[in-house]
Structure formats: C-alpha cells, structure tokens
Write an enzyme that holds these catalytic residues in place. Sequence first.
Site, short mmCIF file in Angstrom:
data_model
loop_
_atom_site.label_atom_id
_atom_site.label_comp_id
_atom_site.label_asym_id
_atom_site.label_seq_id
_atom_site.Cartn_x
_atom_site.Cartn_y
_atom_site.Cartn_z
N CYS A 28 42.82 32.51 36.60
CA CYS A 28 41.33 31.97 36.74
C CYS A 28 40.49 32.67 36.03
O CYS A 28 39.98 33.65 36.55
CB CYS A 28 41.43 32.10 38.53
SG CYS A 28 39.90 31.49 39.27
N CYS A 78 37.27 33.33 38.31
CA CYS A 78 37.48 34.36 39.12
C CYS A 78 37.34 35.70 38.44
O CYS A 78 36.79 36.59 38.98
CB CYS A 78 38.82 34.10 39.93
SG CYS A 78 39.54 32.62 40.38
N ASP A 79 38.13 35.86 37.24
CA ASP A 79 38.44 37.35 36.72
C ASP A 79 37.63 37.36 35.20
O ASP A 79 37.56 38.63 34.81
CB ASP A 79 39.76 37.35 36.75
CG ASP A 79 40.53 37.57 37.92
OD1 ASP A 79 39.96 37.99 38.88
OD2 ASP A 79 41.88 36.94 37.84
#
Length: 311
Positions: A133, A136-137
């Site tokens: 992701c 997200c990261d």
Amino acid sequence: MKTKCLIIGSGPAGYTAAIYTSRAGLDPIIFEGHTPGGQLTTTTEVENFPGYPEGVTGPQLMADLRKQAERFGADIHSGRIAEVDFSSRPFRARPDGGEWIEADTVIIATGASAMYLGLPDEAKYAGLGVSACATCDGFFYRKKRVAVVGGGDTACEEALYLSTLAEKVYLLVRKPYLRASKVMQQRVAERENIEIMFNTNTVGLYGEEFLEGIHLAEHIGTPDERRFDLAVDGFFLGIGHKPETEIFKPFVELDDHGYIKTFNSTTVTSVNGVFAAGDVADPRYRQAISAAGMGCRAALDAEAFILENPA
Ligand code: NDP
C-alpha cells in the site's frame, strides 16, 4: 441465534457499521473473520486517518474502533462465516463449526487482500521494507529508492504516488509491455524518476534487519537470462487485490474482478436487504477512512430497509 443485522468482517467498514447499527438499536452480531481488524492490523503506523494528529498504529486504530462498537452493545464474535444462504428472508449464515444464524439484514465487509508474489522473504520483511500500500507506507520512503512490482493500473498508480516522495522508483514488469491504461502508461513515462524495467521478475529479497535490496532475473527461463541485484529500501506489491467474496458468489452479483456490485451510489447489493461496505465493494479507493465511511452508509441503509420492510 437471530439478529436484525449480521455484519461479516471486522475492518474499518465492519466496525463502523457495528457502531452505527448498535446505536440504531439493531443489536448487531459481528463476525470478525480470520484476521480480526482486517488489513490494517498488518500495517505499522497509520498517519492519514483523520482524528489522530500524531498518527496511530494499525492494530491500535482497530482496537479503538472495536471498543467503540462494544460500548454500544455490538455482539462481537471471533471466527469466520463459512457459508451463507441469501435465497430468502430471514437470511442465514453459518460460522465455522457453528449453528446457523438468522438475520433480517446482512452487511458484508469482508475486505480484500493484496496479492503477493509468494516469495518466503515477503513475510520476513513485511513492515520492514515490504508493503502492498503506497498511500499507507510511501511517506516512510521520502528521498529513498523503492521498487514497485506489477504492470497494471495499481502498479502505475503506486509508482506515480511514490515518485512524488522517493528519490527513485523502479517499476518491475515481468512482460515486455504494461497492461495499464494508456493514460497511466503516459503519466509513468513522463515521470523522470520512474524507471521501467521490462522482462524482469523478482526472485528474492535481501537485507540484514530491514530490506536492503532485491534479487532480479531478466528474461527468466530463456537463454538470455541474466540475474542481478538491485539495492532498494522499499518493495511495493502492485499486482492486484483479491476481494473476499467466495461464499457470496451464488447469491450476490459481482463485477468482472470479483468485487460486490453496489447500486445507485448506495451500499445496496443485488439482494434486497444485503449491503456491502469497504474494500469488498470498492476496487478504487481502498482507504481505511473511505471503508469506514461506507460502513456508516451500509448501517444507515440497513436501518432504513428494516423500517420499510419489518420482519
Ligand atoms: P491487473 O490484473 O490489471 O494487473 C496486474 C499486474 O500485475 C499485471 O501487469 C500482471 O502482469 C502483474 N502480475 C501479476 N502477477 C504477477 C507476478 N506473480 N509477478 C509479476 N507480475 C505479476 O491488476 P490491477 O490491480 O492493476 O488492476 C485491477 C483492476 O482495477 C483493473 O481493471 C484496473 O484498471 C483497475 N484499477 C483502476 C485504477 C484507476 O482507475 N485509478 C487503479 C487501480 C486499479 P501480466 O500483465 O504479465 O499478467
């Protein structure tokens, strides 16, 4: 067991649906599935969920949502639903090794899981350099070197997003062409810090504690095969997602990729009284906050359905 609302799945969509249906007096029963808390429990820091100015860990965020659902009386069960029968109302669902449950409405929030290559090292470096992701990261790879594997729209989107943060992005494509839409291909080609490596397969990952690089094979299985290593700090999977819809297939209409179809900008599925929320019905946004929002909408849709169609 009998309920006005059965919620299947326990990510942000499932727990939010549980908070709303409990407060609406539907006395929901929720089955958490085999990964209570869903995909977020496998991430580390979540910095983009509104309301947490300092960020929060995925497991903590899910624990908070669960606690909030419990506070209003949601009946939370561990384990997964193994079988459903949506052929008539009340709907029926059976947990693994348990008795059939009857439900006036059902909210499906079983999520989707990112597909992995299947290399043993992917699990070893999960959260230590391997991610599925980018939104997200990606933030953790500012000014670093990362690789994205895949040649479809997901991989291109991840590569484009990462290219705004990372110093260099390698897009690893196993075929000699991209499968992504033309517009995405063009955007990737125009981005100076993205380098596409065609005919390239990932065969392993390496690093002491954190990921330090990947083992690659060009033209694998041919006389021109060439093996080499590429030093990267991050390795992102972009080879697709699999929605968890297997048990619903005989009853609920799915799209070509197996996601549950919802209609008229609501959470209504092809079965009257069955609703879907979160990644299981959303191949596009796939964010915790958008899943939570959809969980809220599914709860409101279920509440309205019960008022209009009393059992
Ligand atoms: P796709 O199935 O379209 O693409 C998957 C990619 O991953 C392909 O290039 C495939 O290679 C590659 N791949 C699969 N398995 C492996 C493997 N083991 N090793 C290396 N490469 C592998 O999936 P997407 O998730 O990209 O897209 C799914 C759907 O969602 C599509 O319809 C897409 O258009 C849509 N989507 C739309 C977006 C948007 O509009 N913004 C964003 C994201 C997705 P190969 O070609 O060789 O099979």
